[in-house]
Write a protein that holds these residues in place. Sequence first.
Motif, PDB file in Angstrom:
ATOM      1  N   ILE A   1       0.808  -1.217   0.000  1.00  0.00           N
ATOM      2  CA  ILE A   1       0.000   0.000   0.000  1.00  0.00           C
ATOM      3  C   ILE A   1       0.841   1.267   0.000  1.00  0.00           C
ATOM      4  O   ILE A   1       0.666   2.154  -0.850  1.00  0.00           O
ATOM      5  N   PHE A   2       1.773   1.395   0.935  1.00  0.00           N
ATOM      6  CA  PHE A   2       2.565   2.625   1.006  1.00  0.00           C
ATOM      7  C   PHE A   2       3.421   2.836  -0.248  1.00  0.00           C
ATOM      8  O   PHE A   2       3.434   3.942  -0.812  1.00  0.00           O
ATOM      9  N   PRO A   3       4.145   1.815  -0.725  1.00  0.00           N
ATOM     10  CA  PRO A   3       4.855   2.021  -1.991  1.00  0.00           C
ATOM     11  C   PRO A   3       3.916   2.365  -3.140  1.00  0.00           C
ATOM     12  O   PRO A   3       4.251   3.169  -4.011  1.00  0.00           O
ATOM     13  N   TYR A   4       2.724   1.766  -3.142  1.00  0.00           N
ATOM     14  CA  TYR A   4       1.743   2.032  -4.207  1.00  0.00           C
ATOM     15  C   TYR A   4       1.316   3.495  -4.193  1.00  0.00           C
ATOM     16  O   TYR A   4       1.212   4.134  -5.252  1.00  0.00           O
ATOM     17  N   ILE A   5       1.071   4.065  -2.995  1.00  0.00           N
ATOM     18  CA  ILE A   5       0.688   5.478  -2.893  1.00  0.00           C
ATOM     19  C   ILE A   5       1.804   6.372  -3.416  1.00  0.00           C
ATOM     20  O   ILE A   5       1.574   7.316  -4.182  1.00  0.00           O
ATOM     21  N   VAL A   6       3.043   6.071  -3.001  1.00  0.00           N
ATOM     22  CA  VAL A   6       4.186   6.891  -3.421  1.00  0.00           C
ATOM     23  C   VAL A   6       4.331   6.878  -4.939  1.00  0.00           C
ATOM     24  O   VAL A   6       4.412   7.933  -5.591  1.00  0.00           O
ATOM     25  N   VAL A   7       4.341   5.690  -5.524  1.00  0.00           N
ATOM     26  CA  VAL A   7       4.538   5.564  -6.966  1.00  0.00           C
ATOM     27  C   VAL A   7       3.380   6.189  -7.735  1.00  0.00           C
ATOM     28  O   VAL A   7       3.577   6.930  -8.713  1.00  0.00           O
ATOM     29  N   SER A   8       2.129   5.915  -7.306  1.00  0.00           N
ATOM     30  CA  SER A   8       0.957   6.426  -8.012  1.00  0.00           C
ATOM     31  C   SER A   8       0.933   7.945  -8.050  1.00  0.00           C
ATOM     32  O   SER A   8       0.696   8.558  -9.093  1.00  0.00           O
ATOM     33  N   LEU A   9       1.163   8.561  -6.897  1.00  0.00           N
ATOM     34  CA  LEU A   9       1.105  10.017  -6.841  1.00  0.00           C
ATOM     35  C   LEU A   9       2.258  10.666  -7.606  1.00  0.00           C
ATOM     36  O   LEU A   9       2.054  11.622  -8.370  1.00  0.00           O
ATOM     37  N   VAL A  10       3.460  10.168  -7.393  1.00  0.00           N
ATOM     38  CA  VAL A  10       4.623  10.782  -8.056  1.00  0.00           C
ATOM     39  C   VAL A  10       4.520  10.627  -9.571  1.00  0.00           C
ATOM     40  O   VAL A  10       4.696  11.588 -10.332  1.00  0.00           O
ATOM     41  N   VAL A  11       4.219   9.399 -10.034  1.00  0.00           N
ATOM     42  CA  VAL A  11       4.116   9.166 -11.479  1.00  0.00           C
ATOM     43  C   VAL A  11       2.905   9.881 -12.056  1.00  0.00           C
ATOM     44  O   VAL A  11       2.986  10.531 -13.114  1.00  0.00           O
TER      45      VAL A  11
ATOM     46  N   ASN B   1     -11.418  -2.014   6.754  1.00  0.00           N
ATOM     47  CA  ASN B   1     -10.192  -1.290   6.418  1.00  0.00           C
ATOM     48  C   ASN B   1     -10.302  -0.717   5.014  1.00  0.00           C
ATOM     49  O   ASN B   1     -10.459  -1.463   4.037  1.00  0.00           O
ATOM     50  N   VAL B   2     -10.244   0.609   4.888  1.00  0.00           N
ATOM     51  CA  VAL B   2     -10.316   1.268   3.582  1.00  0.00           C
ATOM     52  C   VAL B   2      -8.943   1.295   2.918  1.00  0.00           C
ATOM     53  O   VAL B   2      -8.819   1.180   1.697  1.00  0.00           O
ATOM     54  N   PHE B   3      -7.923   1.427   3.733  1.00  0.00           N
ATOM     55  CA  PHE B   3      -6.563   1.612   3.232  1.00  0.00           C
ATOM     56  C   PHE B   3      -6.158   0.520   2.248  1.00  0.00           C
ATOM     57  O   PHE B   3      -5.588   0.790   1.190  1.00  0.00           O
ATOM     58  N   ILE B   4      -6.478  -0.728   2.597  1.00  0.00           N
ATOM     59  CA  ILE B   4      -6.023  -1.836   1.746  1.00  0.00           C
ATOM     60  C   ILE B   4      -6.822  -1.951   0.458  1.00  0.00           C
ATOM     61  O   ILE B   4      -6.459  -2.733  -0.423  1.00  0.00           O
TER      62      ILE B   4
ATOM     63  N   GLU C   1      -5.004   7.523 -10.572  1.00  0.00           N
ATOM     64  CA  GLU C   1      -3.885   7.191  -9.702  1.00  0.00           C
ATOM     65  C   GLU C   1      -3.577   8.303  -8.706  1.00  0.00           C
ATOM     66  O   GLU C   1      -3.097   8.050  -7.605  1.00  0.00           O
ATOM     67  N   VAL C   2      -3.864   9.536  -9.091  1.00  0.00           N
ATOM     68  CA  VAL C   2      -3.587  10.681  -8.222  1.00  0.00           C
ATOM     69  C   VAL C   2      -4.732  10.926  -7.248  1.00  0.00           C
ATOM     70  O   VAL C   2      -4.525  11.134  -6.045  1.00  0.00           O
ATOM     71  N   LEU C   3      -5.977  10.888  -7.743  1.00  0.00           N
ATOM     72  CA  LEU C   3      -7.119  11.297  -6.923  1.00  0.00           C
ATOM     73  C   LEU C   3      -7.536  10.263  -5.881  1.00  0.00           C
ATOM     74  O   LEU C   3      -8.062  10.625  -4.832  1.00  0.00           O
ATOM     75  N   VAL C   4      -7.340   8.980  -6.148  1.00  0.00           N
ATOM     76  CA  VAL C   4      -7.752   7.955  -5.170  1.00  0.00           C
ATOM     77  C   VAL C   4      -7.015   8.119  -3.844  1.00  0.00           C
ATOM     78  O   VAL C   4      -7.661   8.200  -2.784  1.00  0.00           O
ATOM     79  N   PRO C   5      -5.672   8.193  -3.819  1.00  0.00           N
ATOM     80  CA  PRO C   5      -5.011   8.387  -2.508  1.00  0.00           C
ATOM     81  C   PRO C   5      -5.293   9.751  -1.894  1.00  0.00           C
ATOM     82  O   PRO C   5      -5.336   9.876  -0.671  1.00  0.00           O
ATOM     83  N   ILE C   6      -5.496  10.781  -2.744  1.00  0.00           N
ATOM     84  CA  ILE C   6      -5.826  12.103  -2.202  1.00  0.00           C
ATOM     85  C   ILE C   6      -7.193  12.067  -1.532  1.00  0.00           C
ATOM     86  O   ILE C   6      -7.388  12.621  -0.444  1.00  0.00           O
TER      87      ILE C   6
END
Length: 718
Positions: A50-60, A257-260, A288-293
């Motif tokens: 999850i955490f790597p996925y958020i980092v990669v999704s937002l940055v890319v 759990n929403v995070f997963i 990819e940007v809006l879901v984690p935001i």
Amino acid sequence: MKKLFAYLSKANLMLWALMLGIVVGLIFGERVQWLSPVGAAFIKLMQITIFPYIVVSLVVGLGKFEPSQVRSIILKAVVVMLSLWGLGIFVIWCFAFTLPHHDAGTFFSSALVAIRPDIDFVAQYIPANPFASMAQGNVPALVVFCIALGMALMGNVRKSSLLNILDVLGEGLSVISKKMIKIFPIGIFAITASTAGTISLEQINNLQVYLVLVVLTALFLIFVLLPLLVSAITPVAYKDIINIARNALITAFTTGNVFITLPVITEGIKDYMHKKNIADAQSDHIAEVLVPIAFTFPSLGKLTTLIFVAFSAWLTGHEIGFEEVPSLTLTALLSYFANVHIAIPYLLDAARVPADAYQLYLAMSVLTAKFVSPTSVAYIISFTLLSIFYIRSEISFKRVKTVFNLGIIGAILPSLMLVAFMLNSKLSESGSASDEVIANMQVAKQVPADVLSYVPKAYEAGQLSLTNIEVIKKRNLLRVGYIAENAPFSYFNRKHELVGFDISLAHELAADLEVKVEFIPFKKDQLAQYLNKGFFDIAMSGLEINVRDLEKVTYSDPVLELQLALVTKDHRMKEFSSREKILAHKSVSFANVEHQPFLKKISQQQPNLKFESIDNYRDFFEGNSQYDALVISAEAAFSWTMFYPDFGVVVPKNVSSKYPIGFAVAKRHLDLNNYFNSWLDIKQANGKVQKFYDYWILGKGSKVNVKRWSIIDQVTGK
């Protein structure tokens, strides 16, 4: 029916696992509790990426945009978010105000006197160390860092080399997530079976009114408002929205759990767009940007816990008025930027609800998370889809479907509100009033006892004034002094039996001495006189250990440490919520039964505070309202407000005053006191004192526990 079977026959293993888990849990009950660790293990597996996925999704996702595109995307996403917040909050308050009339009252909780954490927005959103934020699970700070890095890469001409690497990494993480999802039905089954098999009916019954509101609100938001709204103004059909959300909803419902579910949501939206051939160069990046935001900002799932704040206020007699809605709503929006477990105590304080109500939230969170989390999933999907089509200028309010869908929403909302009101009115009537609970509590372990309402004449001669353990055993009688109106330490229950915390200890002491017990009444100001004349051997009735009486009687070691509090009418609680507000009164009158030396000093320092002693606490609750408030321990105060729900308990801010309570013997009976102190040490060490505290003060076990029902028990008759 054929459509239903056709739908179920598809490879929707999560849904099958969910239904099978419920069935297995109902059949075997507590026998499937061993599956709980299996479910927990699967949740941890899902969290790996999850955490790597958020980092990669937002940055890319952000890095691939041009700077000129970002402003328009952000503005339109903000419009969508604010619109959904407005609609969702309106619905939440509509359901919150369907609460029926209620007779309030609850037991004391230690959370009442705990330090309430302040919300540190800086720590939540400013990532001083982004790697520490990732390690600590601080999602908001991590998202801020990723947004900043992604936006910084937009104008960099050499960004493609880094973004290509991160893109490959993102694809790898996506593959891992999809592989995990394939085996996740096993986890869904394990979690559902263990929950359905072990959750007690008492947990559901205790807060069933709140549960009804949460379930109806969640169902309306998940299956009516959000999907019908998206379907009304975008090209996406209602059934497609449900299909996109299906796996994420089931996962969120099962795990709470929403995070997963974030990778599941993102991939679901992207897959739908590609299958319908409506994806473009931006849609994948936007998702990819809006879901984690959307996950980081307050979601409608989090905001549904406003219902808990309204419910807690209703439960404790501090009903929220319409005039308080704007300020509470704004407070909620700001506080839910932080962790929900930090925000809830903050909101309870804003609503003038004792902070111990937070314990109720924790107790119910296992159940309510099953509906709050899917609501957050539905919100994130709706927000993302609406934002994508708004950015693409494909939002339209001129469709026939728009009018039709909005009409359905407008018809279903008042219908469900009526259902909520009628159902909760029925549940409130059938439930036991709080005074019934405390009035029916009993001493579990009893020895032969006599409860007197007077001092026998035979004792008045003073012949029994010299007492020790040997004499008590020889006469086969322990004489205990008690105060009749001193709940929860000593009081008469519905059967007119003398019960309470100290009464239980008295029976325990008599049992260990292997003697009978006799209870003799006294009043606070008679303590020293009755002890020294030998009217009873020991006084056990929640007695304050104070300096004034040290020269007259001998106290035992402290049994408990209590927190001083105030009791006043519900509508006046805010006047006494802090030290500053109390001192702001020109003149205020307090009643008290004890604490005279301490209160005398306060009165000398603050002449506007008047204290007057009364004979017993019931005089305050049943007398004419000549006093503004009552000074009493918080532990006792909650017990009394269960009998008198028109009153509320306040522990003022910036006022911390604790005092010990214990037993008392005559001044000369030092050997007797030494015995009691040693006995008390043993009972504290073996947990007896804590057991009685949990029962009489915290109310644990005050309702009869019923063995968890299961089908197999019904069949076998066990």
